[in-house]
Design a protein around this motif. Structure first.
Motif: not given
Length: 336
Positions: A21, A23, A36
């Protein structure tokens, strides 16, 4: 410009953790944004993704910000009655959508309420929060009304000194724009949040859905999580009166305006959440329902088949009510 943000994106607790992920966050529209996403083989480096997002947000700020004198909307608002101004296509599109909401709500929703917001103390040129006298209210209300505007080609013209404020829909539009650009960049799984409006597509690395928390107030300007929503391909918007208001003479005055009366709404609806495939539509409709109130708004939402969740002041607490479409999309968890 914030209208009472009731959606909480719990980045760590609800969105999951995982090395894949990416971000990033930043300031925008007087508040903030966050993105995200799960990188793919097609998606570019994170630095480019962030630059693409911030390019979109910068463009929208130059067009729609009422807090900068050089924006397109501020230049239009400074024009006198009878004047016209060429507008970029995104502003024309949002103006058309705002007109649709105005017609659907019989004038309760209106993009020209900025003079009233300034008068009552909530707008960008506001001096203080106070109940205006009748003469001042009548003067400013004469400048309000979507029918005072008309479009000639790419020009917007006004027959009174009207002022536009797109805050009730531009954040949702920004979410849709950013979401579309992420998809163009090869990103398939992401969660975008801009000033509280959001959209989630795809899944987290473990295959589970993105989740956001729906909040209700628990005390004086406090909030607690009532339930979480699993999202895939939906935008979510919440409008509320709980954090942006003032009190005078024992009366509470919200920052949400009914253009028909020229005054803040005085019903018992504390907040309403709308879920829609389009974050723009969710954004505008949540404002429209907030203006209409708990009864008229609920009837409107059911008639239109909207997925909406209402939080209503009830005594010292709150009561909730969901439309049939909302209950279909997000069934209540079984109680133990």
């Amino acid at each position: 410009m914030l209208r009472g943000i009731w959606l909480c994106v719990l980045l760590a607790a609800l969105s999951g953790c995982g090395e894949r992920i990416e971000r990033f966050t930043g300031p925008t529209m007087g508040s903030s944004y966050s993105v995200q996403y799960l990188p793919t083989e097609r998606s570019p480096a994170p630095q480019r993704v962030q630059a693409e997002v911030e390019s979109i947000l910068g463009e929208l700020d130059r067009h729609f910000s009422t807090y900068r004198d050089d924006s397109e909307v501020s230049r239009f608002n400074a024009l006198p009655a009878g004047a016209c101004q060429a507008m970029p296509e995104d502003m024309l599109a949002l103006l058309r959508y705002g007109d649709e909401l105005s017609v659907a709500s019989a004038g309760a929703f209106d993009l020209t309420v900025e003079p009233l917001m300034n008068l009552w103390g909530f707008g960008p040129q506001a001096r203080s929060e106070a109940v205006p006298d009748a003469a001042a209210l009548a003067r400013e209300q004469a400048r309000v009304g979507y029918r005072h505007l008309h479009v000639e080609g790419n020009r917007v013209c006004k027959d009174v000194a009207a002022q536009l404020d797109f805050d009730s829909i531009v954040a949702g539009y920004a979410v849709d724009r950013v979401s579309a650009r992420l998809a163009e960049l090869g990103v398939r799984d992401y969660l975008v949040e801009i000033t509280g409006e959001l959209k989630a597509v795809g899944h987290k690395p473990d295959g589970s859905p993105w989740r956001v928390a729906l909040e209700v107030p628990s005390g004086e300007r406090e909030r607690t999580v009532e339930r979480s929503l699993e999202l895939d391909g939906y935008g979510v918007s919440t409008s509320g009166d709980y954090r942006n208001y003032f009190e005078e003479g024992g009366q509470r005055y919200s920052h949400t305006f009914d253009a028909r009366s020229g005054s803040p709404v005085r019903h018992k609806l504390a907040a309403v959440t709308v879920v829609d495939r389009s974050a723009l539509h969710a954004d505008g409709l949540s404002t429209l329902l907030m203006v209409l109130g708990p009864d008229e708004g609920y009837r409107f939402a059911e008639q239109q088949g909207l997925a909406a969740y209402f939080i209503v002041h009830q005594g010292l607490g709150f009561a909730s009510r969901a439309t049939a479409r909302f209950a279909e999309l997000f069934p209540e968890p079984a109680r133990r």
